[in-house]
Motif scaffolding. Structure first.
Motif, PDB file in Angstrom:
ATOM      1  N   ALA A 304      42.078  33.475  70.840  1.00  0.00           N
ATOM      2  CA  ALA A 304      41.047  34.305  71.474  1.00  0.00           C
ATOM      3  C   ALA A 304      40.679  35.514  70.626  1.00  0.00           C
ATOM      4  O   ALA A 304      39.506  35.905  70.564  1.00  0.00           O
ATOM      5  CB  ALA A 304      41.519  34.749  72.860  1.00  0.00           C
ATOM      6  N   GLU A 305      41.680  36.090  69.937  1.00  0.00           N
ATOM      7  CA  GLU A 305      41.399  37.293  69.159  1.00  0.00           C
ATOM      8  C   GLU A 305      40.558  36.992  67.912  1.00  0.00           C
ATOM      9  O   GLU A 305      40.039  37.900  67.270  1.00  0.00           O
ATOM     10  CB  GLU A 305      42.704  37.981  68.754  1.00  0.00           C
ATOM     11  N   ARG A 306      40.402  35.687  67.592  1.00  0.00           N
ATOM     12  CA  ARG A 306      39.636  35.317  66.405  1.00  0.00           C
ATOM     13  C   ARG A 306      38.350  34.570  66.763  1.00  0.00           C
ATOM     14  O   ARG A 306      37.649  34.077  65.875  1.00  0.00           O
ATOM     15  CB  ARG A 306      40.509  34.464  65.471  1.00  0.00           C
ATOM     16  N   LEU A 322      53.085  28.628  72.841  1.00  0.00           N
ATOM     17  CA  LEU A 322      53.208  29.136  74.202  1.00  0.00           C
ATOM     18  C   LEU A 322      52.802  30.606  74.264  1.00  0.00           C
ATOM     19  O   LEU A 322      52.979  31.356  73.305  1.00  0.00           O
ATOM     20  CB  LEU A 322      54.653  28.984  74.698  1.00  0.00           C
ATOM     21  N   ASP A 323      52.257  30.993  75.417  1.00  0.00           N
ATOM     22  CA  ASP A 323      51.976  32.391  75.759  1.00  0.00           C
ATOM     23  C   ASP A 323      51.026  33.085  74.796  1.00  0.00           C
ATOM     24  O   ASP A 323      51.091  34.298  74.604  1.00  0.00           O
ATOM     25  CB  ASP A 323      53.289  33.181  75.859  1.00  0.00           C
ATOM     26  N   LYS A 324      50.117  32.312  74.207  1.00  0.00           N
ATOM     27  CA  LYS A 324      49.049  32.890  73.404  1.00  0.00           C
ATOM     28  C   LYS A 324      47.719  32.539  74.070  1.00  0.00           C
ATOM     29  O   LYS A 324      47.573  31.492  74.690  1.00  0.00           O
ATOM     30  CB  LYS A 324      49.077  32.369  71.966  1.00  0.00           C
ATOM     31  N   GLN A 325      46.741  33.421  73.918  1.00  0.00           N
ATOM     32  CA  GLN A 325      45.434  33.222  74.533  1.00  0.00           C
ATOM     33  C   GLN A 325      44.554  32.375  73.622  1.00  0.00           C
ATOM     34  O   GLN A 325      44.398  32.676  72.434  1.00  0.00           O
ATOM     35  CB  GLN A 325      44.751  34.572  74.787  1.00  0.00           C
ATOM     36  N   TYR A 326      43.962  31.315  74.197  1.00  0.00           N
ATOM     37  CA  TYR A 326      43.072  30.440  73.441  1.00  0.00           C
ATOM     38  C   TYR A 326      41.746  30.267  74.167  1.00  0.00           C
ATOM     39  O   TYR A 326      41.719  30.078  75.391  1.00  0.00           O
ATOM     40  CB  TYR A 326      43.697  29.051  73.240  1.00  0.00           C
ATOM     41  N   ALA A 327      40.653  30.326  73.406  1.00  0.00           N
ATOM     42  CA  ALA A 327      39.354  29.933  73.943  1.00  0.00           C
ATOM     43  C   ALA A 327      39.270  28.413  73.889  1.00  0.00           C
ATOM     44  O   ALA A 327      39.652  27.779  72.900  1.00  0.00           O
ATOM     45  CB  ALA A 327      38.233  30.547  73.119  1.00  0.00           C
ATOM     46  N   VAL A 345      42.622  30.055  78.061  1.00  0.00           N
ATOM     47  CA  VAL A 345      43.826  29.509  78.685  1.00  0.00           C
ATOM     48  C   VAL A 345      45.044  29.992  77.923  1.00  0.00           C
ATOM     49  O   VAL A 345      44.962  30.397  76.761  1.00  0.00           O
ATOM     50  CB  VAL A 345      43.808  27.959  78.719  1.00  0.00           C
ATOM     51  N   ARG A 346      46.164  29.913  78.596  1.00  0.00           N
ATOM     52  CA  ARG A 346      47.455  30.248  77.997  1.00  0.00           C
ATOM     53  C   ARG A 346      48.429  29.134  78.337  1.00  0.00           C
ATOM     54  O   ARG A 346      48.570  28.757  79.508  1.00  0.00           O
ATOM     55  CB  ARG A 346      47.951  31.597  78.531  1.00  0.00           C
TER      56      ARG A 346
END
Length: 497
Positions: A304-306, A322-327, A345-346
């Motif tokens: 998500a941050e990229r 795990l436990d990272k934000q993804y678009a 999602v995470r």
């Protein structure tokens, strides 16, 4: 126990067993899905434009097919709307799902003969997994209500067009249709408040066992029931024991909803979208939603941050952590290629792959560089409500409040409609501030540096969110108020009503 309830149990066992076949080989399953999609899509205009014949791997896909949102894909969708065949998927779609766009007005999402089973079976399998794990199937013998859009469809150049929930209504299995409420006539009513009154009339004396819908609109239905009868929902519907929901995080609504019911009921969370049925809660009590890897969707995940980089990494199911934000990016058998769904999602599990929906990639608050996401404000509110157990929240949103006085810092404004406000509003606001500072280091730094002042809590009058949505013509159905904004449009709209 009725026949439907009895027969559902062996069917639940069969479906659960079928799922295990692909759950044990998730990466290979997604590779097969991608190969099937490319084979079908190669003969389309989109496939020719993007040289599908040269694509064999996910890395090839990322090189040949850029990530697009609806607006960027619209030149192709416009050709589909005009009746042209073989544009995004072979032939023409069976339906166009009409949904509200945030920047483009109405959006028209194609649904094909290949993709419709994804929507129907996803909802069915969510219920069957619940039955498999709990053994509770008696809800199938009572009345089931699905608060949805109108099933009436219009024709757009020969393609049936309408709300996704209305389209799916036409595919409810015959064995459940007799149990289904409201009636077709009531479901076609466009005005939400009028429709709600008719739903109350039709359901008051029925044996309701399952109720499904977006939580804030289900809350409106329950409020009408209690206003009409003077009773808790549990006393009106003593056999109601299963709530199915999706579309928003349930946690901010849970306390008030269950208080209105008068007791807890089992619940199933789903992750449906017009673009595809993404995931569902396959184990009661497990907050993770099982990602459907064998349903005609090849998934890609962008950190998500990229996401807003010119060439961000596009990960497959094999690469996520795990436990990272993804678009979330979709490639589907409805002909959506490199499609940015807009949701983040995470992953909370990789065996099997389960996610929680953490927010919207465009619905974040970073007016001052704080990068606050929806999941952070929802968790913060839930924690504050636990500290102030008297508090009931109807709805809320957060917006920036930019100071025009150089000597006075800007701040976040939380606009909350309380069913029951806190006894000490200032203490509740401080708890929100403390919770968000703990979850978001950027926000904490901005407050520590006096760049931001502590948040401002604005309590809105009863019905403010409903009046605001009504003013936009978006009361009811699948419409939702964004949790976060980078501007004051939603905040000023709420304050004006």
């Amino acid at each position: 126990m009725g026949l439907k309830s009895v027969l559902s149990r062996p069917l639940a066992a069969i479906v659960h067993r079928q799922y295990q076949q692909w759950l044990t080989q998730p990466v290979a399953t997604q590779q097969r899905v991608l190969a099937d999609l490319l084979a079908q899509g190669g003969s389309t205009a989109f496939g020719r434009d993007h040289d599908f014949g040269a694509i064999a791997t996910a890395a090839d896909l990322a090189r040949h097919v850029p990530v697009r949102d609806y607006e960027a894909l619209y030149p192709y969708i416009s050709r589909v709307k005009q009746g042209e065949a073989d544009v995004l998927w072979p032939g023409q779609p069976l339906y166009l799902a009409k949904t509200s766009g945030t920047t483009s007005g109405a959006k028209y999402i194609p649904l094909t003969k290949a993709s419709i089973p994804n929507h129907i079976n996803g909802a069915r399998d969510a219920l069957l997994h619940y039955i498999y794990h709990t053994g509770r199937s008696q809800f199938l013998d009572g009345k089931l209500i699905f608060l949805s859009g109108s099933p009436e469809l219009e024709q757009v150049n020969g393609i049936h067009t309408g709300r996704l929930s209305g389209i799916v209504n036409h595919h409810v299995p015959a064995y459940l249709r007799r149990n289904q409420l409201p009636s077709y006539q009531t479901n076609t009513i466009e005005d939400w408040e009028t429709k709600l009154d008719h739903i109350v009339e039709e359901t008051l004396n029925q044996r309701m066992t399952l109720i499904s819908g977006i939580p804030p609109w289900v809350q409106m239905y329950f409020d009408r029931i209690t206003q009409r009868t003077g009773k808790a929902v549990k006393d009106v519907f003593p056999d109601f024991n299963l709530f199915v929901y999706g579309g928003v995080n349930f946690e901010p609504y849970r306390k008030k909803l269950f208080d209105t019911i008068g007791r807890p009921v089992d619940s199933i969370e789903t992750f449906p979208a017009s673009e595809g049925f993404i995931a569902f809660q396959d184990e009661p009590g497990n907050p993770g939603l099982l990602l459907l890897l064998n349903a005609g969707i090849f998934y890609e995940f962008i950190p998500a941050e990229r996401f807003f980089e010119s060439n961000p990494p596009r990960l497959t199911i094999a690469d996520v952590e795990l436990d990272k934000q993804y678009a979330l990016v979709l490639n589907t058998n409805a002909g959506l290629w490199g499609y940015s769904l807009g949701d983040t999602v995470r992953f909370v599990s990789k065996n099997p792959y389960r996610v929680v929906v953490s927010g919207r990639i465009k619905h974040f608050l970073s007016a001052f560089g704080e990068h606050v996401i929806g999941e952070e404000v929802e968790q913060t509110l839930r924690e504050a409500m636990a500290q102030f157990p008297e508090v009931d929240v109807v709805e809320f949103t957060v917006a920036p409040r930019v100071s025009d006085n150089p000597a006075k810092p800007s701040q976040h404004e939380w606009l909350i409609e309380f069913a029951t406000p806190p006894h000490d509003v200032a203490a509740f606001a401080a708890a929100l501030d403390t919770g968000l500072r703990r979850r978001n280091v950027y926000y904490d730094d901005l407050l520590s540096g006096n760049i931001l002042a502590p948040l401002r809590l604005t309590a809105l009058p009863n019905g403010a969110f409903q009046r605001y949505m009504k003013s936009l013509g978006k009361l009811g159905g699948q419409n939702k108020v964004p949790r976060l904004s980078n501007d004051r449009n939603v905040a000023e709209g709420l304050l004006s009503v």
